[in-house]
Design a protein around this motif. Structure first.
Motif, PDB file in Angstrom:
ATOM      1  N   HIS A   1      39.683  29.681  37.231  1.00 63.93           N
ATOM      2  CA  HIS A   1      39.832  30.512  36.047  1.00 63.93           C
ATOM      3  C   HIS A   1      41.274  31.016  35.880  1.00 63.93           C
ATOM      4  N   SER A   2      41.527  31.514  34.691  1.00 62.00           N
ATOM      5  CA  SER A   2      42.885  31.927  34.317  1.00 62.00           C
ATOM      6  C   SER A   2      43.477  32.901  35.319  1.00 62.00           C
TER       7      SER A   2
ATOM      8  N   ALA B   1      36.995  35.437  30.797  1.00 62.70           N
ATOM      9  CA  ALA B   1      36.644  34.425  31.799  1.00 62.70           C
ATOM     10  C   ALA B   1      35.146  34.519  32.083  1.00 62.70           C
ATOM     11  N   ASP B   2      34.598  33.483  32.670  1.00 62.56           N
ATOM     12  CA  ASP B   2      33.165  33.464  32.953  1.00 62.56           C
ATOM     13  C   ASP B   2      32.783  34.589  33.904  1.00 62.56           C
TER      14      ASP B   2
ATOM     15  N   TYR C   1      41.420  26.562  33.699  1.00 59.38           N
ATOM     16  CA  TYR C   1      41.620  27.275  32.444  1.00 59.38           C
ATOM     17  C   TYR C   1      43.116  27.587  32.254  1.00 59.38           C
TER      18      TYR C   1
ATOM     19  N   ALA D   1      38.973  34.563  37.860  1.00 66.07           N
ATOM     20  CA  ALA D   1      40.236  34.957  37.255  1.00 66.07           C
ATOM     21  C   ALA D   1      41.044  35.854  38.195  1.00 66.07           C
TER      22      ALA D   1
ATOM     23  N   SER E   1      45.951  35.805  28.967  1.00 69.02           N
ATOM     24  CA  SER E   1      45.001  34.729  28.654  1.00 69.02           C
ATOM     25  C   SER E   1      43.754  35.313  27.996  1.00 69.02           C
TER      26      SER E   1
ATOM     27  N   ASP F   1      35.381  40.057  32.053  1.00 69.64           N
ATOM     28  CA  ASP F   1      34.592  38.820  31.918  1.00 69.64           C
ATOM     29  C   ASP F   1      33.738  38.813  30.668  1.00 69.64           C
TER      30      ASP F   1
ATOM     31  N   TYR G   1      40.180  34.000  26.505  1.00 64.67           N
ATOM     32  CA  TYR G   1      39.299  32.829  26.366  1.00 64.67           C
ATOM     33  C   TYR G   1      38.708  32.760  24.959  1.00 64.67           C
TER      34      TYR G   1
ATOM     35  N   THR H   1      41.006  42.067  34.577  1.00 68.72           N
ATOM     36  CA  THR H   1      40.141  40.983  34.106  1.00 68.72           C
ATOM     37  C   THR H   1      38.876  41.560  33.475  1.00 68.72           C
TER      38      THR H   1
ATOM     39  N   VAL I   1      43.330  38.932  31.811  1.00 67.84           N
ATOM     40  CA  VAL I   1      42.483  37.791  31.449  1.00 67.84           C
ATOM     41  C   VAL I   1      41.228  38.332  30.779  1.00 67.84           C
TER      42      VAL I   1
END
Lengths: 348, 348, 348
Positions: free
Chosen positions: A175-176, B182-183, A157, A213, B161, B218, B163, B216, B179
């Motif tokens: 991931h990022s 992210a997943d 990513y 991430a 970042s 998600d 997504y 982060t 981030v």
């Protein structure tokens, strides 16, 4: 958003399982029981929630064999309904496909090798000697260092950093913000200062690994850091130099693994666990959330060291005693001895 | 550095409060008591430090009503001197203003929409279908994924970042390395391997949220992850999929929140706390630093589970007893029983 | 991979120490005892592993004086063999050298100043007024904010973010994803909402500091955050606003340091430690892994608060008693009192 739909018959045709009710029921996405709409399919992973089936507006369900009779709506019966749900979701939501080519703003060194059908995103940087395999996607702003090898079908990513010389298998997802191959924390004390120990090992990542991430995996000091195939790392995990993580182990977020630890295969490690360096953890060990593992674990099982919380004023009273446990133990021993003597005297 | 100055009269004209002493005193920046110079204004947030006023070289002070007489220097009297200090500082140090336009090195997809007075920094990337609202600043190297919506007056610092598909409100600040989307860590066990569960929810962020560096958040598995308005997240926090954080909750650095946890509004969560998944925390709960919350909290209050530290040799002696607490409790019970019998015998 | 080789005589000519055996033995890299080949040199840092010397295929060894006789192979005898190993490794593996010049894809503001022999990588961004010193390398995708000063011989890896106005000394290494100078977590409560306190201090980093991947160092609120010379920070550490870390202190990964804490010089802090804000830690303090320091430490020494783990079912039994420690202490006191009375009665 995907724009595809399948009948239940088509789904079992691809993924196995058995349809009960109208197999021509058409669904176009998967959703939770509470949010599903009539054109969507939902699932029941745990029998104890079967009371929610009636309230759900889903047009169809995925159910385990034990729940086959829990609804009369069109449904797919599967041995492992949670895994089946994952497969149905992947059918409706396939991973992004590479748009082959190098974005004009990307910087690819002339001595790098990019497979024809790989995709290099905007402002990505691929350094000298790096190789990007077929069908792999390098996200915007990601940097792949010199001489790295990225396998086929990988997905990096945006804003991922891979240092020079690292080797990444096939179908790996990064991931990022994750950083692969930064220097391990190697220092030699030398007259009140720290001497940096060059970190000349690499990071080797197996096939089908996913890394979350802002997770960091340091390169080895002399030998390599190794993440075996099928390992899944959540976000913000720290993997120090020369660690080896065995195949198909899954580690939850915020965990730290110190240098040269060896984690077995098929382990699960809870969030915010900390693993000491230079220890070895057997296959199929489960480490609980917030647990500190300070020595090798040779047997499968579940290990825990989390402190139970309480209301703050209650905690204050108990916490102060934690500093007196040794003295409490000694006082109990003294009491047992004295009481024993008293009893003896009384019986005499 | 800002080059502005205000008289105390001008400050209270804008922000309220009352001047004691020379209202024409001119100040050009705010500073701590110990570092302030004569052209600067300082503040006293806590009456117990009033002894430091005399030593300070500040030309003026911000004081609470209870400290109005603690100095004879020119001063502004405010009901909430700490909040007043924040407002004065914002007067001298306004947030950066967008320089409207897209830097020539930025990559903006033709099907993205950038408001005329938004600012897109060097080497930033805005993907297909994304929308950037009026007055928003996208920092150098940041990547905004396809179909994201960024509101007005937002500030994304460098190397953020976001997504695809995430929705961000107005006046949101995202710091470098964070981030969003992210997943989540969604895996189904399937015959000794992990099957990835596509993460098709989004991240929805309300107005006036600030998210720290390398934090982060998600995206949801099926439904969305939601950060309500006014939430403040410090650095290096992990927010897992399908978490909901209630309005005006503040969370300190290094905290982890596991999947589907619901945190109430107006909570404060200390650094390095860990919150279990699938639990619910009421409004106005305070969680202490380093505390693990393992079940739902239905009542406001402060909850703690941190272990008190001690000198290492002391700790060694006490720590070994933590593994014997159950046995200690049993031995105390046995002692109580025996002693009761002894007393009975003696009285007979 | 480096392509250099040295004889043992050449190595001691450069680094000191003494050769035993054939000083013309030529080696071309350093390696661990288990992986070294005949053209490589290995080392023994701890006498208790001397049994591994015989099995090693290394062509030469670095040994301490106490191990001089542990092998008959060509060997260098050093006072501090681990530091000597670090120096030999640096000989074979020198840090990357700057390729002077600005990559055409980098964006350098006309009012920035780049030393002639500095190296600015692909897609890096150097903002207005920033200065990059001689021989410094700015990695691909890194962003150096306005008015920053980066000294000489620095190495910023890919995707580092440095906010405006920060000052970085000479020979500083910043790893990928680290964020220097983001806003501290400064909030004033104001009627149920949080008012942002502008963070107008800077981050000042001394010479020879190394900062790991994804570590964050926040700028000061009013005064500066200071990292003194020779400090080494591992990955994913959080340093809050106005912290000061004393010279030559080393801090392992995942540690958090809250606002305005002052850490002394020559300290070592284990992984995942947490340090409260506004406290002071003396020089030469060691904090153990996972330890929470809640108040100032005025004496050198080692401090610990980690909870020992156990097998989960065992842990369950003991953990429940942690909530009863206060009551256990009271019951022990009651037992002691009653037993004392019984003894007195018996002797009467």
């Amino acid at each position: 958003m995907p724009d595809v739909s399948y009948t239940l018959a088509e789904i079992v045709g691809r993924l196995g399982g058995e349809v009960l009710g109208d197999a021509q029921t058409r669904v176009s996405q998967i959703a939770t029981l509470s949010s599903a709409q009539a054109h969507q399919i939902s699932f029941l992973a745990n029998l104890k929630y079967r009371g929610q089936l009636a309230q759900s507006a889903a047009g169809a369900f995925i159910l385990g064999r034990d729940a086959a009779g829990a609804s009369a709506r069109p449904r797919i019966i599967a041995d492992n309904p949670y895994a089946y749900f994952a497969r149905v979701s992947a059918l409706f939501n396939p991973p992004p496909e590479a748009v082959p080519g190098v974005h004009p703003s990307a910087v690819v060194h002339p001595a790098a090798h990019i497979a024809d059908d790989a995709s290099i995103g905007a402002n990505a940087v691929i350094e000298q000697g790096a190789q990007i395999g077929a069908g792999s996607i390098i996200g915007a702003g990601s940097v792949v260092g010199a001489d790295c090898i990225i396998g086929t079908g990988c997905l990096l990513y945006a804003n991922v950093s891979v240092y020079h010389g690292c080797m990444i298998g096939d179908r790996v997802i990064l991931h990022s913000g994750c950083v692969i191959g930064a220097d391990g924390f190697g220092l030699a004390p030398d007259g009140g200062r720290w001497l940096k120990i060059p970190q000349i090992g690499r990071v080797i990542i197996g096939n089908d690994v996913e890394i979350g991430a802002n997770t960091t995996v340091d390169r080895g000091a002399l030998d390599d850091t190794v993440i075996e195939e099928g390992v899944k790392l959540d976000n913000q995990i720290q993997v120090a130099h020369n660690v080896r993580i065995g195949a198909h182990t899954a580690i939850a977020a915020c965990t730290g693994i110190a240098g040269s630890a060896r984690i077995g295969a098929h382990c699960t490690i809870g969030g915010a666990a900390m693993i000491f360096g230079h220890i070895e953890i057997a296959d199929r060990v489960n480490v609980s959330t917030n647990t500190l593992i300070t020595r090798s674990l040779t047997q499968p099982g579940t290990y825990t060291s989390a402190l139970p919380f309480s209301e703050h004023s209650e905690w204050l009273k108990n916490a102060v005693q934690m500093r007196h446990l040794d003295s409490m133990a000694k006082r109990i021993r003294a009491l047992e001895k004295k009481l024993g003597e008293l009893e003896k005297n009384q019986h005499e």
